[in-house]
Design a protein around this motif. Structure first.
Motif, PDB file in Angstrom:
ATOM      1  N   THR A   1      -1.197   4.511  -0.486  1.00 12.03           N
ATOM      2  CA  THR A   1      -1.038   5.912  -0.076  1.00 12.03           C
ATOM      3  C   THR A   1       0.395   6.363  -0.461  1.00 12.03           C
ATOM      4  O   THR A   1       0.874   7.598  -0.430  1.00 12.03           O
ATOM      5  CB  THR A   1      -0.701   5.879   1.561  1.00 12.03           C
ATOM      6  OG1 THR A   1       0.174   4.998   1.987  1.00 12.03           O
ATOM      7  CG2 THR A   1      -1.940   5.526   2.108  1.00 12.03           C
TER       8      THR A   1
ATOM      9  N   PRO B   1       0.829  -1.279   0.099  1.00 14.16           N
ATOM     10  CA  PRO B   1      -0.081  -0.124  -0.092  1.00 14.16           C
ATOM     11  C   PRO B   1       0.785   1.413   0.059  1.00 14.16           C
ATOM     12  O   PRO B   1       0.419   2.292  -0.550  1.00 14.16           O
ATOM     13  CB  PRO B   1      -0.648  -0.089   1.161  1.00 14.16           C
ATOM     14  CG  PRO B   1      -1.022  -1.300   1.558  1.00 14.16           C
ATOM     15  CD  PRO B   1       0.247  -2.095   1.082  1.00 14.16           C
ATOM     16  N   GLN B   2       1.969   1.275   0.475  1.00 10.81           N
ATOM     17  CA  GLN B   2       2.900   2.490   0.636  1.00 10.81           C
ATOM     18  C   GLN B   2       3.770   2.498  -0.474  1.00 10.81           C
ATOM     19  O   GLN B   2       4.418   3.714  -0.602  1.00 10.81           O
ATOM     20  CB  GLN B   2       3.570   2.419   1.718  1.00 10.81           C
ATOM     21  CG  GLN B   2       4.700   1.480   2.142  1.00 10.81           C
ATOM     22  CD  GLN B   2       4.125   0.037   2.607  1.00 10.81           C
ATOM     23  OE1 GLN B   2       2.928  -0.192   2.528  1.00 10.81           O
ATOM     24  NE2 GLN B   2       5.237  -0.903   3.187  1.00 10.81           N
TER      25      GLN B   2
ATOM     26  N   ARG C   1      -6.194   4.219  -5.198  1.00  9.77           N
ATOM     27  CA  ARG C   1      -6.753   5.124  -4.045  1.00  9.77           C
ATOM     28  C   ARG C   1      -7.734   4.457  -3.356  1.00  9.77           C
ATOM     29  O   ARG C   1      -7.876   4.451  -1.865  1.00  9.77           O
ATOM     30  CB  ARG C   1      -7.110   6.360  -4.486  1.00  9.77           C
ATOM     31  CG  ARG C   1      -5.773   7.281  -5.090  1.00  9.77           C
ATOM     32  CD  ARG C   1      -4.717   7.663  -3.815  1.00  9.77           C
ATOM     33  NE  ARG C   1      -3.682   8.373  -4.392  1.00  9.77           N
ATOM     34  CZ  ARG C   1      -2.597   7.982  -4.287  1.00  9.77           C
ATOM     35  NH1 ARG C   1      -2.096   6.765  -4.328  1.00  9.77           N
ATOM     36  NH2 ARG C   1      -1.525   9.122  -4.810  1.00  9.77           N
ATOM     37  N   GLN C   2      -8.658   3.807  -4.334  1.00  5.31           N
ATOM     38  CA  GLN C   2      -9.740   3.211  -3.334  1.00  5.31           C
ATOM     39  C   GLN C   2      -9.355   1.881  -2.718  1.00  5.31           C
ATOM     40  O   GLN C   2     -10.370   1.514  -1.604  1.00  5.31           O
ATOM     41  CB  GLN C   2     -10.777   2.552  -4.591  1.00  5.31           C
ATOM     42  CG  GLN C   2     -11.528   3.786  -5.339  1.00  5.31           C
ATOM     43  CD  GLN C   2     -12.427   3.162  -6.573  1.00  5.31           C
ATOM     44  OE1 GLN C   2     -12.029   2.183  -6.886  1.00  5.31           O
ATOM     45  NE2 GLN C   2     -13.261   4.123  -6.939  1.00  5.31           N
ATOM     46  N   GLN C   3      -8.359   1.348  -3.211  1.00  5.75           N
ATOM     47  CA  GLN C   3      -7.732   0.497  -2.080  1.00  5.75           C
ATOM     48  C   GLN C   3      -6.857   0.352  -1.174  1.00  5.75           C
ATOM     49  O   GLN C   3      -6.262  -0.214  -0.274  1.00  5.75           O
ATOM     50  CB  GLN C   3      -7.164  -0.899  -3.366  1.00  5.75           C
ATOM     51  CG  GLN C   3      -8.063  -1.194  -4.354  1.00  5.75           C
ATOM     52  CD  GLN C   3      -9.128  -2.158  -3.807  1.00  5.75           C
ATOM     53  OE1 GLN C   3      -9.298  -3.003  -2.906  1.00  5.75           O
ATOM     54  NE2 GLN C   3     -10.477  -1.747  -4.465  1.00  5.75           N
ATOM     55  N   GLY C   4      -6.516   1.869  -0.893  1.00  5.38           N
ATOM     56  CA  GLY C   4      -5.969   2.263   0.158  1.00  5.38           C
ATOM     57  C   GLY C   4      -4.301   2.567  -0.079  1.00  5.38           C
ATOM     58  O   GLY C   4      -3.549   2.826   1.023  1.00  5.38           O
TER      59      GLY C   4
END
Length: 199
Positions: free
Chosen positions: A58, A34-35, A53-56
Motif C-alpha cells: 500500500t 506492505p506499507q 499491488r497484487q501482494q498487498g
C-alpha cells in the motif's frame, strides 16, 4: 529498441518470462513491509509495481528509468493509481530521490559496460545514502558454467565483502534460488539495511 519490438511485455526489459520475473520480485518482496515506500531504479514497464499491488503493498512507489518511452507508457498505464509516480532518471549522473524506505534494482547490472564494477558499487552506495531503510538488488553470479559475452557476471562474495566493508555491516546475500524448474542458481540477491534485525 526492444519496446518497439515487444511492447508492454517482459521481453522489452530483457526478462525471459513473466514467471522468472515474478520469482525475482517475490524475493525482493520478502524483505519489504506492505506499507513501505519504494523507489524502483530501472523500473522498465513497472512490472514490480503490478506484482507489489497484487501482494498487498500500500506504500508509495516511484519508478525511475532513462528510457522516455517506458516512463510515458507507465504514466498512462497507471494513471488511476494515486500512490505511484514515474520519472526519467540517469543512474550515473542524476541524484536519486530521497524520502523513500527502499531503493530496489532488478536486472540493471546485467549488461556489459565499460565500467561494470564501478557502476555497480557507485549505484549501490548512492542508493543506500538516500534510502530510509535499505537497498535491494540482484546481479548475475560468476558461479556459473556458461557466460554470455554480452552480460556482466560478478563474484557475489566480492560484492558482499565490499558492501560489508564500505557501505553497511547489515548485509544479506541470497544465492540459492532458481528462476525455472530444474534450473541453476545463476544469479543472486543482496539486501543492504541501515539497521540490524533481531531474529
Amino acid at each position: 529498441m526492444l519496446f518497439e519490438q515487444h511492447g508492454d511485455s517482459p521481453a522489452s526489459v530483457q526478462h525471459v518470462s513473466r514467471s522468472a520475473q515474478n520469482i525475482r520480485f517475490k524475493i525482493f518482496q520478502k524483505y519489504i513491509k506492505p506499507q513501505s515506500s519504494i523507489v524502483d531504479l530501472g523500473c522498465g514497464l513497472a512490472d514490480f509495481l503490478v506484482f507489489l499491488r497484487q501482494q498487498g503493498l500500500t506504500g508509495e512507489y516511484l519508478g525511475c528509468d532513462f528510457v522516455p518511452e517506458f516512463i510515458f507508457n507507465n504514466l498512462t498505464k497507471f494513471k488511476q493509481d494515486m500512490t505511484c509516480d514515474f520519472q526519467k532518471l540517469d543512474l550515473i549522473n542524476d541524484e536519486y530521490p530521497k524520502g523513500y524506505d527502499y531503493l530496489v534494482m532488478s536486472g540493471i547490472f546485467n549488461n556489459q559496460l565499460n565500467c561494470n564494477e564501478q557502476f555497480l558499487y557507485q549505484t549501490i552506495e548512492k542508493a543506500f545514502h538516500v534510502a530510509n531503510k535499505g537497498v535491494i538488488f540482484n546481479a548475475l553470479s560468476s558461479y556459473v558454467e556458461y557466460q554470455d559475452d554480452a552480460l556482466f557476471y560478478v563474484d557475489p562474495l566480492q560484492v558482499f565483502s565490499h558492501i560489508k566493508t564500505h557501505i553497511s555491516p547489515y548485509v544479506l546475500l541470497k544465492h540459492d534460488y532458481i528462476t525455472k524448474e530444474n534450473g541453476f542458481p545463476y544469479e543472486f540477491t543482496i539486501v543492504v539495511n541501515k539497521e540490524g534485525e533481531l531474529p
